[in-house]
Design an enzyme around this catalytic site. Sequence first.
Site, mmCIF file in Angstrom:
data_model
loop_
_atom_site.group_PDB
_atom_site.id
_atom_site.type_symbol
_atom_site.label_atom_id
_atom_site.label_comp_id
_atom_site.label_asym_id
_atom_site.label_seq_id
_atom_site.Cartn_x
_atom_site.Cartn_y
_atom_site.Cartn_z
ATOM 1 N N LYS A 30 30.910 25.725 57.002
ATOM 2 C CA LYS A 30 32.470 26.279 57.501
ATOM 3 C C LYS A 30 33.118 26.961 57.028
ATOM 4 O O LYS A 30 33.384 27.604 57.650
ATOM 5 C CB LYS A 30 32.494 24.759 58.374
ATOM 6 C CG LYS A 30 31.554 23.479 59.120
ATOM 7 C CD LYS A 30 32.832 22.254 59.244
ATOM 8 C CE LYS A 30 31.603 21.650 59.965
ATOM 9 N NZ LYS A 30 32.478 19.789 60.129
ATOM 10 N N ARG A 34 34.910 30.496 58.298
ATOM 11 C CA ARG A 34 36.459 31.055 58.381
ATOM 12 C C ARG A 34 36.850 31.779 57.564
ATOM 13 O O ARG A 34 37.546 32.485 58.335
ATOM 14 C CB ARG A 34 37.279 29.364 57.679
ATOM 15 C CG ARG A 34 37.542 28.223 57.991
ATOM 16 C CD ARG A 34 38.081 26.662 58.050
ATOM 17 N NE ARG A 34 38.245 26.173 58.461
ATOM 18 C CZ ARG A 34 39.162 24.195 58.863
ATOM 19 N NH1 ARG A 34 40.137 24.716 58.150
ATOM 20 N NH2 ARG A 34 39.351 23.707 59.573
ATOM 21 N N HIS A 162 29.432 11.455 53.261
ATOM 22 C CA HIS A 162 31.093 11.786 54.220
ATOM 23 C C HIS A 162 31.302 9.853 54.143
ATOM 24 O O HIS A 162 32.855 9.893 54.351
ATOM 25 C CB HIS A 162 30.056 11.649 55.869
ATOM 26 C CG HIS A 162 30.046 13.081 55.995
ATOM 27 N ND1 HIS A 162 29.498 14.495 54.117
ATOM 28 C CD2 HIS A 162 29.559 13.906 56.746
ATOM 29 C CE1 HIS A 162 29.560 15.182 54.944
ATOM 30 N NE2 HIS A 162 29.039 15.419 56.018
#
Length: 204
Positions: A30, A34, A162
């Site tokens: 991710k 970005r 997570h």
Amino acid sequence: MQRFLPSEFGTDPSRMEHALEPGRITFDEKMEVRRAIEAASIPHTYISANCFAAYFGPNLAQIGTLLPPKEKVRVYGDGNVKAIFVDEDDVATYTMKTIDDPRALNKTIYLRPPENILSQWDLIVKWEKLSGNVLEKIYIPVDEFLASMKDMDFGGQIIMGHFYHFFYEGCLTNFDIGEDGAEATLLYPDVEYTRMDDYMKRYL
């Protein structure tokens, strides 16, 4: 002006450089997106939606099921680390509001509904009150939780990593939003977001 909203929506990857392997790969990927967006000066808004309610709320944050437990519940540590739970429809509502809002341009918008900043223990208490069913609590110390990852496959280790960050470390709530971000419920106080009490009633 057109604006790009990459499909991130979960944890803010810019705050997860320390994430456990192999789950860290999701945040690293991710961040690559970005960096490309920002290098190309593409107008953007990042949405940090935290925990989708359907995956973490009614199941009391149990791994491997989306339904409420009937007899036993696994509690991470002492169960008191705060996380943030957001109805998926509310995620969509807040996201749509950012699209043409200049206050959200080139910023990260964090979804932090105040009444949905809850610990796992808070969820358990709410469910027991709603259902009238008192669950047996099985407390999982952090070392036991991390040790259990070793025998799992790649996907299982990502999920466990997570959960560790959410419910042991508190990565969703252990920081203040800086000047490069804003909080959705403050920007859009007109939105009547769904409280977890009401969301969980759907599972009675």
